[in-house]
Design a protein around this motif. Structure first.
Motif, PDB file in Angstrom:
ATOM      1  N   ASN A 262       0.825  -1.289  -0.073  1.00 18.28           N
ATOM      2  CA  ASN A 262      -0.181  -0.037   0.002  1.00 18.28           C
ATOM      3  C   ASN A 262       0.912   1.218  -0.168  1.00 18.28           C
ATOM      4  N   GLY A 263       1.800   1.323  -0.707  1.00 20.37           N
ATOM      5  CA  GLY A 263       2.992   2.400  -0.687  1.00 20.37           C
ATOM      6  C   GLY A 263       3.731   2.472   0.320  1.00 20.37           C
ATOM      7  N   ASN A 264       3.915   1.604   1.347  1.00 15.47           N
ATOM      8  CA  ASN A 264       4.594   1.732   2.352  1.00 15.47           C
ATOM      9  C   ASN A 264       6.034   0.910   2.157  1.00 15.47           C
ATOM     10  N   THR A 265       6.283   0.369   0.974  1.00 20.27           N
ATOM     11  CA  THR A 265       7.559  -0.282   1.022  1.00 20.27           C
ATOM     12  C   THR A 265       8.034   0.231  -0.423  1.00 20.27           C
ATOM     13  N   GLN A 266       9.401   0.600  -0.799  1.00 22.43           N
ATOM     14  CA  GLN A 266       9.817   0.794  -1.983  1.00 22.43           C
ATOM     15  C   GLN A 266      10.984  -0.129  -2.522  1.00 22.43           C
ATOM     16  N   PHE A 267      10.792  -0.469  -3.735  1.00 23.24           N
ATOM     17  CA  PHE A 267      11.727  -1.478  -4.298  1.00 23.24           C
ATOM     18  C   PHE A 267      12.666  -0.861  -5.313  1.00 23.24           C
ATOM     19  N   HIS A 268      13.706  -0.861  -5.231  1.00 24.83           N
ATOM     20  CA  HIS A 268      14.832  -0.049  -6.162  1.00 24.83           C
ATOM     21  C   HIS A 268      15.693  -1.189  -6.792  1.00 24.83           C
ATOM     22  N   ALA A 269      15.838  -1.209  -7.979  1.00 23.13           N
ATOM     23  CA  ALA A 269      16.675  -1.981  -8.903  1.00 23.13           C
ATOM     24  C   ALA A 269      17.159  -1.354  -9.981  1.00 23.13           C
ATOM     25  N   GLY A 270      18.590  -1.669 -10.195  1.00 23.27           N
ATOM     26  CA  GLY A 270      19.174  -0.988 -11.451  1.00 23.27           C
ATOM     27  C   GLY A 270      20.951  -1.323 -11.403  1.00 23.27           C
ATOM     28  N   PHE A 271      21.329  -0.215 -12.181  1.00 21.01           N
ATOM     29  CA  PHE A 271      22.920  -0.343 -12.351  1.00 21.01           C
ATOM     30  C   PHE A 271      23.489   0.811 -12.042  1.00 21.01           C
ATOM     31  N   VAL A 272      24.676   0.938 -11.291  1.00 16.09           N
ATOM     32  CA  VAL A 272      25.651   1.888 -11.248  1.00 16.09           C
ATOM     33  C   VAL A 272      26.860   1.471 -12.339  1.00 16.09           C
ATOM     34  N   ILE A 273      26.913   2.421 -13.042  1.00 18.02           N
ATOM     35  CA  ILE A 273      28.018   2.362 -14.207  1.00 18.02           C
ATOM     36  C   ILE A 273      29.245   3.102 -14.309  1.00 18.02           C
ATOM     37  N   VAL A 274      30.357   2.516 -13.914  1.00 17.75           N
ATOM     38  CA  VAL A 274      31.738   3.328 -13.693  1.00 17.75           C
ATOM     39  C   VAL A 274      32.511   2.869 -14.924  1.00 17.75           C
ATOM     40  N   HIS A 275      33.010   3.635 -15.484  1.00 14.22           N
ATOM     41  CA  HIS A 275      33.915   3.574 -16.558  1.00 14.22           C
ATOM     42  C   HIS A 275      33.460   2.210 -17.514  1.00 14.22           C
ATOM     43  N   GLY A 276      32.096   2.274 -17.867  1.00 15.36           N
ATOM     44  CA  GLY A 276      31.569   1.353 -18.691  1.00 15.36           C
ATOM     45  C   GLY A 276      31.161  -0.121 -17.934  1.00 15.36           C
ATOM     46  N   ALA A 277      31.787  -0.352 -16.772  1.00 17.29           N
ATOM     47  CA  ALA A 277      31.388  -1.499 -16.078  1.00 17.29           C
ATOM     48  C   ALA A 277      30.176  -1.345 -15.378  1.00 17.29           C
ATOM     49  N   ARG A 278      29.116  -2.310 -15.429  1.00 18.56           N
ATOM     50  CA  ARG A 278      27.984  -2.075 -15.065  1.00 18.56           C
ATOM     51  C   ARG A 278      27.684  -3.017 -13.584  1.00 18.56           C
ATOM     52  N   SER A 279      27.361  -2.447 -12.352  1.00 24.70           N
ATOM     53  CA  SER A 279      27.102  -3.235 -11.124  1.00 24.70           C
ATOM     54  C   SER A 279      25.657  -3.070 -10.843  1.00 24.70           C
ATOM     55  N   ARG A 280      25.132  -4.187 -10.814  1.00 27.95           N
ATOM     56  CA  ARG A 280      23.691  -4.385 -10.479  1.00 27.95           C
ATOM     57  C   ARG A 280      23.394  -4.417  -9.066  1.00 27.95           C
ATOM     58  N   PHE A 281      22.252  -3.770  -8.572  1.00 27.07           N
ATOM     59  CA  PHE A 281      21.819  -3.705  -7.417  1.00 27.07           C
ATOM     60  C   PHE A 281      20.420  -3.743  -7.169  1.00 27.07           C
ATOM     61  N   SER A 282      19.996  -4.028  -6.054  1.00 26.11           N
ATOM     62  CA  SER A 282      18.401  -4.087  -5.634  1.00 26.11           C
ATOM     63  C   SER A 282      18.368  -3.951  -3.997  1.00 26.11           C
ATOM     64  N   TYR A 283      17.372  -3.546  -3.522  1.00 26.49           N
ATOM     65  CA  TYR A 283      17.225  -3.547  -2.163  1.00 26.49           C
ATOM     66  C   TYR A 283      15.810  -2.819  -1.861  1.00 26.49           C
ATOM     67  N   SER A 284      15.326  -2.765  -0.889  1.00 26.65           N
ATOM     68  CA  SER A 284      14.037  -2.144  -0.578  1.00 26.65           C
ATOM     69  C   SER A 284      13.834  -1.371   0.805  1.00 26.65           C
ATOM     70  N   VAL A 285      13.266  -0.319   0.714  1.00 27.94           N
ATOM     71  CA  VAL A 285      13.252   0.261   2.263  1.00 27.94           C
ATOM     72  C   VAL A 285      11.587   0.412   2.649  1.00 27.94           C
TER      73      VAL A 285
END
Length: 182
Positions: A154-177
């Motif tokens: 009901n809007g009380n949890t956020q799910f975040h997923a994506g990539f951090v890109i440094v010098h072309g290298a992609r690091s995947r992340f995901s977590y929630s708050v």
């Protein structure tokens, strides 16, 4: 990436009434921002693992906890999020999120105590926010972030997923708050 930035991202799954003092009018696309922001106000907590090194903050693989409080500012034209996170909670940061009426998109700027910063643009989609931002780590390395935020509970949890890109290298992340104070 500074997970504070992601933790402070937001999304509305339903529209809510807009206060008359907000300056938004029926049919005005800034009403989307008002609705999103009204659902985002509060204090959020979570934890996760850094997907890359963050100068002055943490190393890749370090676990973190985060607490972020978001409130209205600038006459309800923007959201100001302030938070602490990191290993031993040594990082603190400030993020400003606001509506760009010309582009009809969200904008955000973030700076943290490690000297890292990023600026980005977000699109409000039916069931999620899609963000892209660019910035620099304190050591001068350029960094790009791409992530999606969705809501649950009901809007009380956020799910975040994506990539951090440094010098072309992609690091995947995901977590929630989770929201602990509205």
């Amino acid at each position: 990436m500074s997970l504070f930035a992601i933790a402070s991202s937001f999304l509305a799954s339903t529209l809510v009434p807009v206060a008359a003092t907000s300056g938004a009018r029926a049919g005005d696309s800034s009403m989307d921002f008002q609705a999103v922001a009204m659902r985002h106000i509060g204090t959020w907590v979570g934890s996760g693992v850094y997907s890359t090194d963050f100068p002055g903050v943490a190393k890749k693989g370090d676990k973190f906890t985060t607490t972020s409080t978001c409130s209205w500012t600038a006459g309800r034209s923007a959201i100001l999020c302030q938070g602490v996170e990191g290993v031993e909670r040594k990082e603190n940061g400030v993020q400003l999120i606001y509506w760009d009426p010309a582009k009809k998109k969200l904008r955000m700027t973030l700076v943290d105590s490690g000297g890292n910063f990023d600026q980005g643009i977000g699109s409000i989609e039916t069931d999620k926010l899609v963000w892209q931002s660019v910035g620099n780590f304190a050591d001068g390395r350029p960094v790009k972030f791409e992530w999606t935020t969705t809501f649950g509970d009901n809007g009380n949890t956020q799910f975040h997923a994506g990539f951090v890109i440094v010098h072309g290298a992609r690091s995947r992340f995901s977590y929630s708050v989770k929201r602990v104070v509205q």
